[in-house]
Design an enzyme around this catalytic site. Structure first.
Site, short mmCIF file in Angstrom:
data_model
loop_
_atom_site.label_atom_id
_atom_site.label_comp_id
_atom_site.label_asym_id
_atom_site.label_seq_id
_atom_site.Cartn_x
_atom_site.Cartn_y
_atom_site.Cartn_z
N SER A 124 0.84 -1.20 0.00
CA SER A 124 0.00 0.00 0.00
C SER A 124 0.87 1.25 0.00
CB SER A 124 -0.91 0.02 1.24
OG SER A 124 -1.84 -1.02 1.20
N ARG B 27 0.16 8.65 5.04
CA ARG B 27 -0.84 7.96 5.86
C ARG B 27 -2.24 8.53 5.63
NH1 ARG B 27 1.24 4.07 9.55
NH2 ARG B 27 -0.90 3.69 10.13
N HIS C 218 -3.42 6.95 2.55
CA HIS C 218 -3.76 5.55 2.84
C HIS C 218 -5.16 5.44 3.43
CE1 HIS C 218 -3.28 1.84 5.50
NE2 HIS C 218 -3.03 1.38 4.29
#
Lengths: 207, 207
Positions: free
Chosen positions: A14, A37, A40
């Site tokens: 990812s 992040r 994500h």
């Protein structure tokens, strides 16, 4: 069904995909780690263009958390999502939206409960990490109190979401952060999942 | 700073903006109501093009909740975000990710904790509302168990987010929902905030 079941491998791929597909070139390395992040958490690699930040925000937030600062959140979902094991000092994660005083304050001040709950941050905000992941009125109210001389938080994660006031409140934060290190995402996008991702990254640099 | 402080007015203008700017024409009215709340939670009016659903999903989920069905969630943030006052029967909102059995099951099954927690849904899934707002492996694992003959949930809200498996797991759900009424958003986008918005809309039609 054929799919990857190894959690560590899912994370690794990812983050590799995010770093391959998003343009992080305008961001310092520590801020890029936070934005990765955030990407994500929402699945969108185009966030970087709308990110605004103070270059000290990661050091300021991480340092504050290492010294034991609390995290003040506008929404229970934000408080719920912070990964406790990433916090460096077993920090308090506080949401006062359901405090018994909040509805009365909202009526007195003629504002939302989300904004009124900011009043209850008064004695805890100095050096705290503030996270606004839901309500634009929370961010507006906070900025107003800082204008009136409230003590400064260590950092502001300003990511309210939506159609009325979200873009405007984040523009205001980016234009004039009242001396507080900050990170924000201009426009309508934002929300609790992205905010939690930013907090988890600020708490701990590990991807 | 000049901004709207009236919570009811903020809601009214937000939903009016969403209905003015998004193309809901391909959606039945009840599904559009759910999608409007999902848009409200993420700030993006382009969701409708990627929404896939079974036309019975709103009736199925709402009916199940009115009969007292639990909501089974993959993530604590999802469970935390459900507005309890919108639930018609004081329904249980369950996330078993932190159950003591989950890590062992993950090791035994060679999968993520998020997928392993599905195993603990076995005795509660019949007629339940399932909400996947984080992990693609949860959705894949659930579909696999349904293939093996598990009892059917009343509805599946399938909105995992991210880069590895999210789009694939939602494609699989949309192509073959195993007889369960469902709603999903194709592609990488999704997440806990959007999932909570869908649940809150399914629980109660009020905007």
């Amino acid at each position: 069904m054929d799919y990857i079941r190894d959690g560590a491998e899912i994370y690794r791929r990812s983050f590799a995909t995010i770093r391959a597909e998003s343009d992080l070139s305008g961001l310092p390395e520590d801020v890029a780690g936070v934005v990765v992040r955030m990407i994500h958490a929402c699945g969108m690699t185009d966030l970087p263009a709308d990110i605004r930040f103070d270059a000290t925000v990661v050091d300021a937030a991480r340092g504050a958390l290492q010294r034991g600062a609390p995290i003040l959140c506008d929404a229970k979902m934000v408080a719920s999502g912070v990964t406790r094991s990433r916090l460096p000092a077993d920090n308090q994660v506080i949401c006062l939206l359901d405090d018994p005083a909040t509805p009365r304050l909202a009526t007195e001040l003629g504002t939302t409960r989300s904004a009124a709950a900011v009043e209850l941050w008064r004695d805890r905000i100095e050096g705290a990490v503030v996270a606004v992941g839901n309500a634009p009125t929370t961010l507006f109210h906070l900025l107003g109190r800082l204008d009136e001389g409230w003590p400064k938080p260590a950092a502001i994660v300003g990511l309210p979401v939506g159609f009325i006031g979200a873009a405007e409140s984040k523009d205001e934060l980016a234009r004039n952060p009242r001396g507080a290190p900050f990170i924000t995402l201009l426009g309508r996008r934002g929300g609790s999942a992205m905010t939690v991702a930013a907090l988890n990254a600020l708490a701990d640099p590990r991807e």
